[in-house]
Design a protein around this motif. Structure first.
Motif, mmCIF file in Angstrom:
data_model
loop_
_atom_site.group_PDB
_atom_site.id
_atom_site.type_symbol
_atom_site.label_atom_id
_atom_site.label_comp_id
_atom_site.label_asym_id
_atom_site.label_seq_id
_atom_site.Cartn_x
_atom_site.Cartn_y
_atom_site.Cartn_z
ATOM 1 N N LYS A 52 0.805 -1.227 0.000
ATOM 2 C CA LYS A 52 0.000 0.000 0.000
ATOM 3 C C LYS A 52 0.838 1.278 0.000
ATOM 4 O O LYS A 52 0.429 2.279 -0.565
ATOM 5 C CB LYS A 52 -0.947 0.033 1.201
ATOM 6 N N THR A 70 9.085 10.422 -13.772
ATOM 7 C CA THR A 70 7.684 10.202 -13.400
ATOM 8 C C THR A 70 7.552 8.819 -12.767
ATOM 9 O O THR A 70 8.449 7.979 -12.887
ATOM 10 C CB THR A 70 6.738 10.260 -14.613
ATOM 11 N N HIS A 71 6.435 8.605 -12.118
ATOM 12 C CA HIS A 71 6.070 7.284 -11.607
ATOM 13 C C HIS A 71 4.718 6.952 -12.219
ATOM 14 O O HIS A 71 3.748 7.685 -12.022
ATOM 15 C CB HIS A 71 6.001 7.291 -10.071
ATOM 16 N N ASP A 72 4.659 5.869 -12.974
ATOM 17 C CA ASP A 72 3.442 5.517 -13.702
ATOM 18 C C ASP A 72 2.290 5.103 -12.804
ATOM 19 O O ASP A 72 1.131 5.296 -13.154
ATOM 20 C CB ASP A 72 3.724 4.403 -14.705
ATOM 21 N N VAL A 73 2.606 4.532 -11.636
ATOM 22 C CA VAL A 73 1.571 3.957 -10.777
ATOM 23 C C VAL A 73 1.406 4.727 -9.467
ATOM 24 O O VAL A 73 0.296 4.844 -8.958
ATOM 25 C CB VAL A 73 1.909 2.471 -10.475
ATOM 26 N N GLN A 74 2.488 5.250 -8.938
ATOM 27 C CA GLN A 74 2.478 5.824 -7.592
ATOM 28 C C GLN A 74 2.196 7.322 -7.562
ATOM 29 O O GLN A 74 2.709 8.074 -8.381
ATOM 30 C CB GLN A 74 3.829 5.615 -6.888
ATOM 31 N N TRP A 75 1.414 7.727 -6.572
ATOM 32 C CA TRP A 75 1.384 9.108 -6.115
ATOM 33 C C TRP A 75 2.564 9.228 -5.147
ATOM 34 O O TRP A 75 2.935 8.238 -4.493
ATOM 35 C CB TRP A 75 0.083 9.408 -5.381
ATOM 36 N N GLU A 76 3.132 10.407 -5.039
ATOM 37 C CA GLU A 76 4.293 10.608 -4.173
ATOM 38 C C GLU A 76 4.073 11.849 -3.312
ATOM 39 O O GLU A 76 3.537 12.856 -3.778
ATOM 40 C CB GLU A 76 5.545 10.776 -5.035
ATOM 41 N N LYS A 106 0.509 10.621 -9.915
ATOM 42 C CA LYS A 106 1.155 9.652 -10.797
ATOM 43 C C LYS A 106 1.231 10.226 -12.209
ATOM 44 O O LYS A 106 0.424 11.079 -12.592
ATOM 45 C CB LYS A 106 0.421 8.311 -10.777
ATOM 46 N N ARG A 107 2.243 9.805 -12.938
ATOM 47 C CA ARG A 107 2.499 10.220 -14.311
ATOM 48 C C ARG A 107 2.779 11.723 -14.468
ATOM 49 O O ARG A 107 2.624 12.277 -15.544
ATOM 50 C CB ARG A 107 1.360 9.785 -15.242
ATOM 51 N N PRO A 127 0.649 3.486 -4.332
ATOM 52 C CA PRO A 127 1.132 2.347 -3.573
ATOM 53 C C PRO A 127 2.655 2.345 -3.467
ATOM 54 O O PRO A 127 3.315 3.220 -4.014
ATOM 55 C CB PRO A 127 0.633 1.142 -4.387
#
Length: 130
Positions: A52, A70-76, A106-107, A127
Motif C-alpha cells: 500500500k 515520473t512514476h506511472d503507478v504511484q502518487w508521491e 502519478k504520471r 502504492p
C-alpha cells in the motif's frame, strides 16, 4: 529544534510495526541507481504494508539533481526535513525548505535540485515503490 536535528533523529530513529521495531541506523544508505549525488534509505517497504505504501529518506548532495522523472503507478508525497533547494512539478518552480511538502500525482514530471546546503526529504509512495 533545528531542521538538521530532525533529519538526524529520523536517520537514527526507528519504525514501530505490530510485531517488531526496525532501527533506521541499521538501514544502509544506497546510491540512487540513476542520479549522481542522490542516496536513499528505505525506511518502510511495500512488503511491510501489503504494497500500500513505502517511505524513503532521500539525501541529495549540495548542487546535485534528482532529475526529471515520473512514476506511472504511484502518487508521491515529499516532506522536506533539512536543507534547501528547488522543486519542479511539471514546469512550475517551487522553493524547497524544511516544513514544505509537495504532492505529486502519478504520471507527473518532477525534479528536485538541492541548494548549497543539500537537501533531505521523506518521499512516501502510494502504492509502494519497492
Amino acid at each position: 529544534m533545528k531542521s538538521e536535528e530532525i533529519a538526524t533523529r529520523m536517520e537514527n530513529g526507528s519504525t514501530i510495526y505490530l510485531n517488531r521495531e526496525d532501527a533506521s541506523k541499521e538501514i544502509p544508505w544506497e546510491k540512487h541507481p540513476k542520479f549522481y549525488g542522490v542516496c536513499l534509505k528505505h525506511l518502510i517497504k511495500g512488503a511491510d504494508t501489503e504494497g500500500k505504501l513505502s517511505c524513503h529518506m532521500v539525501r541529495i548532495d549540495p548542487g546535485s539533481v534528482l532529475d526529471e522523472h515520473t512514476h506511472d503507478v504511484q502518487w508521491e508525497l515529499h516532506e522536506v526535513i533539512s536543507g534547501d533547494g528547488v522543486f519542479l512539478l511539471n514546469t512550475k518552480k517551487n522553493a524547497y525548505y524544511p516544513g514544505r511538502m509537495a504532492l505529486i500525482p502519478k504520471r507527473m514530471n518532477h525534479k528536485v535540485i538541492a541548494g548549497k546546503n543539500g537537501l533531505i526529504l521523506l518521499a512516501k509512495f502510494f502504492p509502494a515503490l519497492i
